[in-house]
Design a protein around this motif. Structure first.
Motif, mmCIF file in Angstrom:
data_model
loop_
_atom_site.group_PDB
_atom_site.id
_atom_site.type_symbol
_atom_site.label_atom_id
_atom_site.label_comp_id
_atom_site.label_asym_id
_atom_site.label_seq_id
_atom_site.Cartn_x
_atom_site.Cartn_y
_atom_site.Cartn_z
ATOM 1 N N SER A 314 53.551 21.274 27.269
ATOM 2 C CA SER A 314 54.147 21.040 25.944
ATOM 3 C C SER A 314 55.517 20.381 26.073
ATOM 4 C CB SER A 314 54.278 22.358 25.165
ATOM 5 O OG SER A 314 53.032 23.000 25.043
ATOM 6 N N GLN A 317 57.895 20.148 23.069
ATOM 7 C CA GLN A 317 58.526 21.344 22.514
ATOM 8 C C GLN A 317 59.750 21.789 23.318
ATOM 9 O OE1 GLN A 317 55.605 24.421 22.168
ATOM 10 N NE2 GLN A 317 54.145 23.167 21.012
ATOM 11 N N PRO A 354 56.818 27.026 27.905
ATOM 12 C CA PRO A 354 57.435 28.067 27.065
ATOM 13 C C PRO A 354 57.140 29.466 27.603
ATOM 14 C CG PRO A 354 56.295 26.426 25.726
ATOM 15 C CD PRO A 354 55.907 26.162 27.140
#
Length: 417
Positions: A314, A317, A354
């Motif tokens: 990701s 992000q 994350p």
């Protein structure tokens, strides 16, 4: 230096509460208010001496039993006049005057008001223990005075009680005035201390901001100038290179120099904006993790062999602050490789996601002929700045030679889920 607020009408304050406009000048001993108070005290005391003397010389005294001889009454009046004159010295030597004149309270009626003013001055300007001691001495002399010169119309206990009440009232009034002045001084000191602490916080914030700008300047300019040095060294090493290669290298040098000047202009603009008080000027756009490919391309165009391993989950992000820190770490690693290990291949590994954090590692072969030791030669200020950046982000940083003898710069940065 803190600025002391000067009151609008300082002449209305006592001398001990006045703050001079010029810190180098001493505080005035008497203000206009003090002169007025001292003048009124002198006039009231003088009128009292005249009244008490006239009452003592009258055939039927109303305040106290007259002295046995007329010359004693005249001496009492003279003592009262001397005490009136001493009122002008009470601010300089209050306790000394009280100690010297306390025996007069045993018999003197004409000096009663000046002596009471001396007593009040001691209560206001000296600590409480001294004020209570002087009060005790005054109560003893009051009992003796009431016995030596009793009031013709009042009994002894009533006269003595009235003296005690008057002494305690003056004590309470003086302690109130003293407490109020101490409160004013305390509030002023607290305000000055708060202003000094505020200026210290502003200075510290300015210092931290300038340190941040200096770190950004080092990160950016060191990268640009190392590219310039690399291309200029190639031209110096290959003076017989084909014209197209020379032109291409010169173009890269020109572009890097232009970019370095632009970065320097932006940093100087920020510093000038701070000095001019324009703190709300927009900052230039900061690099993020998405700018990493362009950084790698610049190094490759300069002839550095860079192998990249990007396994970031990701990538869209990634927080801006996290991406900027990762960009600066890779930038510092590439700059150090160009400076201290010219010609060596560089590996860049970026991984994470994350909740797991972001890992950034840059490695290169240790330069041949480098001095033995655990760190690369040089000042190391760039690595210090990167270490501070990683620490502020809550991460970990390690750099130095690994088990295989290569140099490795590795950092872990927290990436919240």
């Amino acid at each position: 230096m803190t600025s002391v607020a000067v009151p609008e009408h300082p002449w209305l304050l006592p001398g001990e509460l006045v703050v001079p406009a010029d810190p180098g000048r001493p505080r005035p001993r008497r203000t206009t208010r003090d002169w007025i108070v001292d003048s009124l005290a002198f006039l009231v005391s003088l009128l009292w001496v005249l009244f008490a003397t006239a009452d003592a010389l009258s055939p039927d005294p109303a305040m106290a039993t007259p002295l046995p001889h007329d010359w004693m009454t005249g001496a009492d009046a003279l003592i009262g006049l001397v005490c009136c004159g001493l009122l002008w010295l009470r601010r300089r030597w209050p306790l000394g005057l009280v100690v010297a004149t306390t025996p007069l309270t045993l018999f003197s009626l004409a000096a009663a008001i000046p002596l009471l003013i001396f007593y009040f001055t001691v209560v206001v300007h000296r600590r409480t223990a001294i004020a209570i001691a002087v009060t005790g001495a005054g109560l003893v002399t009051n009992m003796v005075f009431s016995w030596l010169r009793p009031d013709p119309n009042w009994p002894y206990w009533a006269t003595m009680s009235w003296g005690v009440v008057l002494s305690l009232a003056v004590l309470a009034w003086g302690m109130f005035v003293r407490a109020r002045r101490q409160l004013i001084v305390s509030l002023r000191e607290r305000a000055e201390r708060a202003e000094a602490e505020q200026q210290l916080r502003v200075t510290q914030a300015r210092h931290l901001e300038r340190t941040r700008i200096a770190r950004e300047m080092h990160d950016v300019l060191a990268h640009r100038i190392s590219l310039l040095s690399l291309h200029a060294g190639a031209l110096e090493f290959r003076p017989d290179a084909p014209a197209d290669e020379v032109a291409r290298a010169a173009g890269v040098i020109r572009g890097s120099a232009h970019a370095a000047l632009q970065d320097l202009r932006e940093v100087i603009g920020v510093l000038r904006a701070e000095d001019d008080g324009a703190g709300d000027a927009p900052e230039p756009p900061q690099p993020t993790l998405a700018d990493l490919p362009a950084l790698i391309a610049e190094s490759r165009s300069a002839g550095v062999r860079v192998n990249v391993s990007d396994s970031v989950a990701s990538p869209g992000q990634v927080p801006a602050a996290l991406g900027r820190a990762a960009y600066r770490i890779v930038q510092e690693g590439l700059t150090n490789a160009r400076k201290h290990a010219a010609g060596a291949a560089v590996t860049v590994d970026v991984a994470g996601g994350p909740g797991n954090g972001l890992t950034v590692a840059i490695g290169n072969r240790w330069p041949v002929g480098a001095p033995a030791g655990g760190t690369l030669p040089g000042a190391g200020t760039g690595l210090v700045g990167i270490s501070e950046r990683v620490t502020l982000a809550g991460g970990r940083l390690a750099y130095g030679r690994d088990d295989s003898g290569d140099f490795r710069l590795a950092a872990w940065l927290p990436w919240p889920a």
